[in-house]
Design an enzyme around this catalytic site. Structure first.
Site, short mmCIF file in Angstrom:
data_model
loop_
_atom_site.label_atom_id
_atom_site.label_comp_id
_atom_site.label_asym_id
_atom_site.label_seq_id
_atom_site.Cartn_x
_atom_site.Cartn_y
_atom_site.Cartn_z
N GLY A 11 0.79 -1.24 0.00
CA GLY A 11 0.00 0.00 0.00
C GLY A 11 0.81 1.28 0.00
O GLY A 11 0.34 2.31 0.47
N ASN A 13 1.50 2.99 -2.61
CA ASN A 13 0.78 3.91 -3.52
C ASN A 13 -0.44 4.48 -2.83
O ASN A 13 -0.76 5.65 -3.01
CB ASN A 13 0.42 3.22 -4.83
CG ASN A 13 1.60 3.14 -5.76
OD1 ASN A 13 1.99 4.13 -6.37
ND2 ASN A 13 2.22 1.97 -5.84
N MET A 90 -4.26 -7.48 -6.48
CA MET A 90 -3.81 -8.67 -7.18
C MET A 90 -4.97 -9.58 -7.60
O MET A 90 -4.95 -10.79 -7.37
CB MET A 90 -2.81 -9.45 -6.30
CG MET A 90 -1.58 -8.65 -5.94
SD MET A 90 -0.77 -7.91 -7.36
CE MET A 90 0.30 -9.24 -7.84
N ARG A 91 -5.96 -8.98 -8.20
CA ARG A 91 -7.09 -9.75 -8.71
C ARG A 91 -7.50 -9.11 -10.03
O ARG A 91 -7.48 -7.89 -10.16
CB ARG A 91 -8.28 -9.61 -7.77
CG ARG A 91 -8.62 -10.81 -6.95
CD ARG A 91 -9.90 -10.53 -6.19
NE ARG A 91 -11.06 -10.66 -7.06
CZ ARG A 91 -11.66 -11.81 -7.32
NH1 ARG A 91 -11.24 -12.92 -6.76
NH2 ARG A 91 -12.71 -11.87 -8.12
N ASN A 107 -5.32 2.18 -13.25
CA ASN A 107 -4.33 1.24 -12.71
C ASN A 107 -2.94 1.83 -12.91
O ASN A 107 -2.72 2.66 -13.79
CB ASN A 107 -4.41 -0.10 -13.44
CG ASN A 107 -3.47 -1.13 -12.84
OD1 ASN A 107 -3.37 -1.25 -11.62
ND2 ASN A 107 -2.76 -1.86 -13.68
N HIS A 109 1.06 0.61 -13.49
CA HIS A 109 1.88 -0.55 -13.85
C HIS A 109 3.35 -0.14 -13.77
O HIS A 109 3.73 0.91 -14.30
CB HIS A 109 1.52 -1.03 -15.25
CG HIS A 109 2.26 -2.26 -15.62
ND1 HIS A 109 1.94 -3.51 -15.12
CD2 HIS A 109 3.35 -2.44 -16.41
CE1 HIS A 109 2.80 -4.40 -15.60
NE2 HIS A 109 3.67 -3.78 -16.37
C1 GRF Z 1 3.19 -1.24 -7.55
O1 GRF Z 1 4.50 -1.45 -8.00
C2 GRF Z 1 2.24 -1.14 -8.71
O2 GRF Z 1 2.82 -0.64 -9.87
C3 GRF Z 1 1.82 -2.56 -8.92
O3 GRF Z 1 1.76 -3.12 -7.63
C4 GRF Z 1 2.66 -2.44 -6.78
C5 GRF Z 1 1.91 -2.06 -5.55
O4 GRF Z 1 2.73 -1.55 -4.54
N1 GRF Z 1 0.56 -2.60 -9.64
P1 GRF Z 1 2.12 -0.92 -3.23
O5 GRF Z 1 1.18 -1.96 -2.61
O6 GRF Z 1 1.36 0.32 -3.62
O7 GRF Z 1 3.27 -0.61 -2.34
#
Ligand code: GRF
Length: 201
Positions: A11, A13, A90-91, A107, A109
């Site tokens: 988390g 982000n 992750m789904r 999203n 990436h």
């Molecule tokens: C990030 O690297 C994002 O690009 C990918 O999953 C990761 C999530 O990281 N989709 P976090 O849970 O936000 O630390």
């Protein structure tokens, strides 16, 4: 604009978005809900600390992806959510969910799409030996990692980099780019024309 952030893991982000909101950097965007399929996600602690309601829903007991997604949609509607921000969720969302929130799901990436799609974007780019990789924020469509691209930022891979140092650089770029993309969406400045996304000034 009410925002739901979907998470499964660390988390960071989500944290960047929370911090941005606090500073007023999401404009009228407000994170009202954090959705997780993983009860052990560290992201849930971050939501709790920020006083944001969390909705944890594990896949167990659901006959289909659609049934699971339907339950989430009910919750999103209760909170008048208008923007879904996937942050390490992750789904893969069902077509049903994507239709319901068409053009309202973002999203991030950790690579420069369309290169290095999939779960290991950072490692795949590192092992391939590219000299530049980066971060992409895009709209979500049914096929993962393919929706129209909103923002991208490149990150150099130098000879001194290790996978760990590259991960750090990518995450730092993500934490800057995602709040910016969310702010632009909230300000209704994104215009999608086919595959192209115009940013209105
Ligand atoms: C990030 O690297 C994002 O690009 C990918 O999953 C990761 C999530 O990281 N989709 P976090 O849970 O936000 O630390």
């Amino acid at each position: 604009m009410n925002i739901a952030v979907f998470v499964s893991g660390n988390g960071t982000n989500l944290q960047a978005l929370i911090d941005a909101e606090k500073k007023g950097a999401l404009d009228a965007g407000k994170i009202v809900l954090v959705v997780s399929n993983n009860p052990k996600a560290v992201a849930l602690k971050r939501a709790h600390k920020a006083g944001i309601t969390a909705f944890v829903l594990t896949e167990q007991g659901f006959a289909s992806r659609k049934a699971y997604d339907r339950k989430i949609i009910t919750r999103l509607k209760e909170q008048n959510v208008e923007l879904i921000v996937l942050a390490g969720f992750m789904r893969i969302l069902s077509g049903y969910f994507i239709e319901e929130y068409k053009g309202r799901i973002l999203n991030i990436h950790p690579a420069l799409l369309p290169s290095f799609k999939g779960r290991d974007g950072i490692k795949d780019a590192f092992e391939y030996g590219v000299k530049k990789t980066g971060v992409t924020v895009h709209f979500v469509e049914k096929e993962p990692d393919t929706g129209p691209i909103i923002l991208q930022e490149s990150v150099d891979i130098t000879e001194a980099d290790t996978l760990e140092s590259l991960e750090k650089k990518i995450h730092a770029a993500e934490h800057k780019l995602y709040p910016e993309a969310v702010r632009i969406f909230v300000q209704a400045r994104l215009k999608v024309q086919g595959r192209k996304v115009r940013i209105l000034t």
